[in-house]
Write a protein that holds these residues in place. Structure first.
Motif, PDB file in Angstrom:
ATOM      1  N   ILE A 199      69.838  48.365 -96.599  1.00  0.00           N
ATOM      2  CA  ILE A 199      71.434  48.425 -96.689  1.00  0.00           C
ATOM      3  C   ILE A 199      71.846  48.283 -95.362  1.00  0.00           C
ATOM      4  N   GLY A 200      70.908  48.364 -93.806  1.00  0.00           N
ATOM      5  CA  GLY A 200      72.561  47.828 -92.857  1.00  0.00           C
ATOM      6  C   GLY A 200      73.246  49.522 -92.100  1.00  0.00           C
ATOM      7  N   GLU A 201      73.308  48.863 -91.584  1.00  0.00           N
ATOM      8  CA  GLU A 201      74.167  49.862 -90.772  1.00  0.00           C
ATOM      9  C   GLU A 201      75.378  50.196 -91.080  1.00  0.00           C
ATOM     10  N   GLY A 202      75.837  51.459 -91.221  1.00  0.00           N
ATOM     11  CA  GLY A 202      77.079  51.991 -91.477  1.00  0.00           C
ATOM     12  C   GLY A 202      76.641  53.639 -92.152  1.00  0.00           C
ATOM     13  N   ALA A 203      77.953  54.333 -93.511  1.00  0.00           N
ATOM     14  CA  ALA A 203      77.662  54.755 -94.456  1.00  0.00           C
ATOM     15  C   ALA A 203      77.949  54.489 -95.453  1.00  0.00           C
ATOM     16  N   ILE A 204      77.537  55.741 -96.381  1.00  0.00           N
ATOM     17  CA  ILE A 204      77.880  55.259 -96.938  1.00  0.00           C
ATOM     18  C   ILE A 204      78.307  56.369 -98.662  1.00  0.00           C
ATOM     19  N   THR A 205      79.255  56.524 -99.241  1.00  0.00           N
ATOM     20  CA  THR A 205      79.451  57.859-100.145  1.00  0.00           C
ATOM     21  C   THR A 205      79.860  57.087-101.316  1.00  0.00           C
ATOM     22  N   LEU A 206      79.042  58.029-102.424  1.00  0.00           N
ATOM     23  CA  LEU A 206      79.642  57.684-103.513  1.00  0.00           C
ATOM     24  C   LEU A 206      80.101  58.601-104.287  1.00  0.00           C
ATOM     25  N   THR A 207      81.224  58.783-104.471  1.00  0.00           N
ATOM     26  CA  THR A 207      81.745  59.867-105.765  1.00  0.00           C
ATOM     27  C   THR A 207      80.866  59.665-107.673  1.00  0.00           C
ATOM     28  N   ILE A 208      81.006  60.239-107.950  1.00  0.00           N
ATOM     29  CA  ILE A 208      80.793  60.113-109.750  1.00  0.00           C
ATOM     30  C   ILE A 208      81.079  61.527-110.515  1.00  0.00           C
TER      31      ILE A 208
END
Length: 148
Positions: A44-53
């Motif tokens: 995935i690498g660095e950083g943040a991920i947000t999923l909104t479903i």
């Protein structure tokens, strides 16, 4: 068509969470806001991920917001009916297509027809038995040898 495994992403339980239990053959409802657990994710690498479903009017509405380590935000989104026709996918400003279908309790998302150098990928989205973890297996279908 060649295949290779790419990433396994886990999303922790959301603060605001709505769902319906998978029972009697009804597909699960993945609705909620999900945060990436980077410690349990590969590639995935660095950083943040947000999923909104959201499940809305027979469609799955998905928005993915990625933030890199410098705070730059990139958004991708689609609205598509499972087992329906292909739908438009705006992925960080690039246009592609997605199609969705259920396989048991899993939601499958196939992304195709992206820009020239884009990969065809398939996501398998699953909800844990306790409904607190969303697991996404991402498989690169073509080109298999391209780094992501």
């Amino acid at each position: 068509m060649s295949c290779s495994r790419k990433a396994l992403a886990f999303f922790a339980a959301p603060l605001v969470f709505a769902f319906l239990a998978y029972a009697g053959g009804d597909p699960p409802n993945f609705s909620g806001s999900w945060q990436l657990d980077a410690a349990k994710s590969k590639g995935i690498g660095e950083g943040a991920i947000t999923l909104t479903i959201q499940n809305a009017a027979g469609k799955i509405v998905l928005e993915r917001v990625s933030r890199d380590k410098d705070g730059k935000e990139l958004t991708s989104k689609f609205s598509c009916a499972p087992a329906g026709p292909d739908c438009d996918f705006d992925e960080y400003g690039n246009k592609s297509k997605v199609s969705l279908w259920y396989s048991g309790a899993a939601l499958n998302i196939l992304k195709t027809n992206g820009p020239k150098d884009d990969a065809t990928t398939q996501w398998k989205v699953e909800l844990s038995p306790d409904k607190k973890t969303l697991t996404i297996h991402v498989e690169r279908l073509e080109p298999a040898d391209k780094d992501q």
